[in-house]
Design a protein around this motif. Structure first.
Motif, PDB file in Angstrom:
ATOM      1  N   LYS A   1       0.843  -1.205   0.000  1.00 49.64           N
ATOM      2  CA  LYS A   1       0.000   0.000   0.000  1.00 49.64           C
ATOM      3  C   LYS A   1       0.872   1.246   0.000  1.00 49.64           C
ATOM      4  O   LYS A   1       0.627   2.191  -0.748  1.00 49.64           O
ATOM      5  CB  LYS A   1      -0.930  -0.001   1.209  1.00 49.64           C
ATOM      6  N   ASN A   2       1.912   1.240   0.844  1.00 51.53           N
ATOM      7  CA  ASN A   2       2.818   2.392   0.915  1.00 51.53           C
ATOM      8  C   ASN A   2       3.589   2.571  -0.387  1.00 51.53           C
ATOM      9  O   ASN A   2       3.804   3.700  -0.844  1.00 51.53           O
ATOM     10  CB  ASN A   2       3.781   2.242   2.091  1.00 51.53           C
ATOM     11  N   LEU A   3       3.996   1.466  -0.987  1.00 52.07           N
ATOM     12  CA  LEU A   3       4.707   1.529  -2.257  1.00 52.07           C
ATOM     13  C   LEU A   3       3.806   2.106  -3.347  1.00 52.07           C
ATOM     14  O   LEU A   3       4.233   2.936  -4.150  1.00 52.07           O
ATOM     15  CB  LEU A   3       5.194   0.125  -2.652  1.00 52.07           C
ATOM     16  N   ASP A   4       2.547   1.701  -3.352  1.00 48.85           N
ATOM     17  CA  ASP A   4       1.613   2.226  -4.339  1.00 48.85           C
ATOM     18  C   ASP A   4       1.374   3.721  -4.109  1.00 48.85           C
ATOM     19  O   ASP A   4       1.289   4.494  -5.067  1.00 48.85           O
ATOM     20  CB  ASP A   4       0.299   1.449  -4.298  1.00 48.85           C
ATOM     21  N   ALA A   5       1.292   4.137  -2.846  1.00 51.59           N
ATOM     22  CA  ALA A   5       1.121   5.561  -2.546  1.00 51.59           C
ATOM     23  C   ALA A   5       2.331   6.351  -3.039  1.00 51.59           C
ATOM     24  O   ALA A   5       2.183   7.440  -3.617  1.00 51.59           O
ATOM     25  CB  ALA A   5       0.921   5.760  -1.044  1.00 51.59           C
ATOM     26  N   LEU A   6       3.526   5.813  -2.840  1.00 47.35           N
ATOM     27  CA  LEU A   6       4.744   6.458  -3.330  1.00 47.35           C
ATOM     28  C   LEU A   6       4.738   6.538  -4.855  1.00 47.35           C
ATOM     29  O   LEU A   6       5.092   7.562  -5.440  1.00 47.35           O
ATOM     30  CB  LEU A   6       5.976   5.697  -2.843  1.00 47.35           C
TER      31      LEU A   6
ATOM     32  N   ARG B   1      -1.400  -8.144  -6.609  1.00 53.91           N
ATOM     33  CA  ARG B   1      -0.544  -8.677  -5.558  1.00 53.91           C
ATOM     34  C   ARG B   1      -1.206  -8.512  -4.202  1.00 53.91           C
ATOM     35  O   ARG B   1      -1.245  -9.430  -3.390  1.00 53.91           O
ATOM     36  CB  ARG B   1       0.829  -8.009  -5.556  1.00 53.91           C
ATOM     37  N   ARG B   2      -1.742  -7.322  -3.932  1.00 45.83           N
ATOM     38  CA  ARG B   2      -2.413  -7.109  -2.650  1.00 45.83           C
ATOM     39  C   ARG B   2      -3.599  -8.061  -2.509  1.00 45.83           C
ATOM     40  O   ARG B   2      -3.815  -8.639  -1.455  1.00 45.83           O
ATOM     41  CB  ARG B   2      -2.859  -5.657  -2.504  1.00 45.83           C
ATOM     42  N   SER B   3      -4.343  -8.256  -3.598  1.00 45.68           N
ATOM     43  CA  SER B   3      -5.487  -9.171  -3.558  1.00 45.68           C
ATOM     44  C   SER B   3      -5.036 -10.593  -3.265  1.00 45.68           C
ATOM     45  O   SER B   3      -5.647 -11.286  -2.459  1.00 45.68           O
ATOM     46  CB  SER B   3      -6.252  -9.143  -4.883  1.00 45.68           C
ATOM     47  N   PHE B   4      -3.962 -11.037  -3.929  1.00 47.42           N
ATOM     48  CA  PHE B   4      -3.470 -12.396  -3.709  1.00 47.42           C
ATOM     49  C   PHE B   4      -2.980 -12.579  -2.273  1.00 47.42           C
ATOM     50  O   PHE B   4      -3.214 -13.613  -1.658  1.00 47.42           O
ATOM     51  CB  PHE B   4      -2.350 -12.753  -4.688  1.00 47.42           C
TER      52      PHE B   4
END
Length: 117
Positions: A74-79, A104-107
């Protein structure tokens, strides 16, 4: 007779983790090509994801390991979103990286729920 090769549990785990990392190559290349992450940052992402994947593949992964991995993504996606805005070019469509990160988050969540429900 000839003995068939049977990989150890550690080798099987390493093979699974390596397979998952290989599936990330297009996403990571997309991030670098778009100028969102440097080669050094991508190497760091791979290193962190490898550690997370090994933790999740151990015989008794902890719920905290799954949650920490989800939080990292989540943090990587926010970045990524912040850098996308900073790059100052409008992307007409979402690239591989966005879709892959969502999947990836879903899996990870799918793997977490049955273990800890």
């Amino acid at each position: 007779g000839e003995q068939a090769y049977s990989p150890s549990p550690q080798q099987k785990m390493a093979d699974v983790v390596q397979f998952k990392l290989k599936r990330m190559v297009d996403e990571l290349n997309d991030l670098e090509r778009r100028g969102l992450f440097s080669c050094r940052k991508i190497a760091e992402i791979v290193k962190r994801r490898r550690k997370f994947e090994y933790k999740l593949k151990c015989p008794s992964p902890l719920k905290e390991d799954f949650l920490t991995y989800i939080e990292y993504e989540k943090n990587l996606d926010a970045l990524r979103l912040l850098r996308k805005k900073a790059v100052a070019r409008e992307l007409k469509k979402k690239g591989n990286c966005w879709k892959s990160m969502q999947k990836r988050r879903s899996f990870i969540k799918i793997e977490t729920v049955p273990r800890f429900s």
